[in-house]
Design a protein around this motif. Structure first.
Motif, mmCIF file in Angstrom:
data_model
loop_
_atom_site.group_PDB
_atom_site.id
_atom_site.type_symbol
_atom_site.label_atom_id
_atom_site.label_comp_id
_atom_site.label_asym_id
_atom_site.label_seq_id
_atom_site.Cartn_x
_atom_site.Cartn_y
_atom_site.Cartn_z
ATOM 1 N N VAL A 33 42.831 41.561 40.310
ATOM 2 C CA VAL A 33 43.559 42.806 40.028
ATOM 3 C C VAL A 33 43.919 42.873 38.545
ATOM 4 O O VAL A 33 43.767 43.921 37.901
ATOM 5 C CB VAL A 33 44.820 42.918 40.904
ATOM 6 N N ARG A 34 44.376 41.764 37.998
ATOM 7 C CA ARG A 34 44.719 41.742 36.564
ATOM 8 C C ARG A 34 43.470 42.012 35.715
ATOM 9 O O ARG A 34 43.530 42.726 34.708
ATOM 10 C CB ARG A 34 45.344 40.391 36.196
ATOM 11 N N GLU A 35 42.334 41.446 36.118
ATOM 12 C CA GLU A 35 41.084 41.661 35.374
ATOM 13 C C GLU A 35 40.657 43.127 35.429
ATOM 14 O O GLU A 35 40.249 43.710 34.419
ATOM 15 C CB GLU A 35 39.972 40.775 35.940
ATOM 16 N N ILE A 36 40.763 43.731 36.609
ATOM 17 C CA ILE A 36 40.396 45.144 36.759
ATOM 18 C C ILE A 36 41.294 46.022 35.899
ATOM 19 O O ILE A 36 40.828 46.918 35.177
ATOM 20 C CB ILE A 36 40.487 45.561 38.245
ATOM 21 N N ASN A 37 42.603 45.764 35.970
ATOM 22 C CA ASN A 37 43.554 46.585 35.218
ATOM 23 C C ASN A 37 43.342 46.443 33.706
ATOM 24 O O ASN A 37 43.392 47.429 32.960
ATOM 25 C CB ASN A 37 44.983 46.200 35.588
ATOM 26 N N ALA A 38 43.088 45.209 33.260
ATOM 27 C CA ALA A 38 42.862 44.974 31.827
ATOM 28 C C ALA A 38 41.579 45.675 31.368
ATOM 29 O O ALA A 38 41.527 46.227 30.258
ATOM 30 C CB ALA A 38 42.775 43.480 31.544
ATOM 31 N N CYS A 49 45.152 47.732 42.663
ATOM 32 C CA CYS A 49 44.597 47.763 41.307
ATOM 33 C C CYS A 49 44.495 49.202 40.801
ATOM 34 O O CYS A 49 44.595 50.164 41.573
ATOM 35 C CB CYS A 49 43.223 47.083 41.270
ATOM 36 N N ASP A 50 44.275 49.347 39.520
ATOM 37 C CA ASP A 50 44.197 50.664 38.903
ATOM 38 C C ASP A 50 42.782 51.247 38.918
ATOM 39 O O ASP A 50 42.519 52.255 38.266
ATOM 40 C CB ASP A 50 44.691 50.589 37.450
#
Length: 272
Positions: free
Chosen positions: A50-55, A82-83
């Motif tokens: 999720v952090r990778e997708i958002n970044a 996730c975004d």
């Protein structure tokens, strides 16, 4: 357009997510960046993705596209926070089918979750070994066990087609090149005579063949356009004389070639 990222996320290999996602994306004139994240089978891994997708979304200024195949009920809700624009590939079909069949799915993780119990998996492994043993006419041993024998000039796509048939369909495919010596003699290699009914030919546009061969042996007679024209013409004439069905690999994908072969040689493999 390449400034957009597509994620394929799964608690298994991610092959299903990528295959289905790519089939859908092929309908659009875009070339996004692809990222596959397999074996996301824990809460910690889910938060990391999720952090990778958002970044990625922040960096690109566009929300990523996310295709997910997930059987883990603990992980899926996290991924959906996730975004990105999320497509739950499995649930899109599973929920309606559960209702239609009036039963719950088994939520099995991945196509290959228990290969020891999968007859089809073992058939694919045997077929891969067969294709490797019989690649490029290396062996005539046990050709009687072949489902299909691909013939054609060197570098026309026989090897990748053989391996695709083995890996995807469990088809035992041998392949035998047609070479200048065969054209001088005017008939198929002797090893093929008992198996002519199993033969299927591949051909290719000579100019494309020359390009492919020049990548391997630049500036050689083998790669020259004149020689490629000669070999292709001779091979097509030979297949025509021998009554061997053939098609051109020039503008066809491996999937299209394999499906045509299955339809013509092993139609039973299209029904299972």
């Amino acid at each position: 357009m390449s400034d957009r990222t597509v994620f394929f996320i799964s608690d298994g290999t991610g092959i299903t997510a990528e295959t289905m996602g790519n089939s859908i994306l092929a309908q659009f004139a875009i070339k996004p960046r692809h990222i596959r994240r397999p074996f996301i089978d824990s809460v910690d891994k889910a938060y990391q993705v999720v952090r990778e997708i958002n970044a990625t979304g922040v960096r690109e200024g566009k929300r990523p596209i996310v295709f997910i195949t997930m059987a883990n009920d603990d992980v899926m809700p996290i991924l959906k926070t996730c975004d990105g624009k999320v497509f739950d590939v499995i649930q899109t079909f599973v929920a309606p089918l559960e209702e239609e069949f009036n039963m719950k799915s088994n939520h099995r993780v991945g196509r290959f979750s228990d290969p020891s119990q999968d007859t089809g998996y073992n058939e694919r492994i045997e077929a891969i070994n067969f294709a490797l043993e019989h690649d490029d006419g290396q062996s005539s041993r046990s050709l009687d066990a072949a489902d299909v024998v691909l013939v054609g000039v060197s570098r026309c796509g026989k090897t990748p087609t053989s391996l695709y048939l083995a890996m995807q369909h469990g088809i035992k495919a041998a392949n035998v090149p047609l070479i200048p010596e065969d054209f001088d003699r005017g008939f198929l290699p002797t090893m093929l005579k008992p198996y002519k009914k199993k033969c299927f030919g591949l051909t290719i546009d000579p100019q494309r063949l020359s390009q492919i061969r020049n990548e391997r042996r630049p500036g050689s007679k083998y790669a020259s356009l004149e020689n490629c024209r000669f070999e292709v013409n001779q091979a097509e004439a030979m297949m025509r004389r021998e009554g061997i069905d053939w098609l051109s690999s020039t503008h066809k994908s491996i999937e299209e070639i394999a499906t045509t072969i299955l339809r013509d040689i092993r139609p039973d493999r299209l029904v299972y």
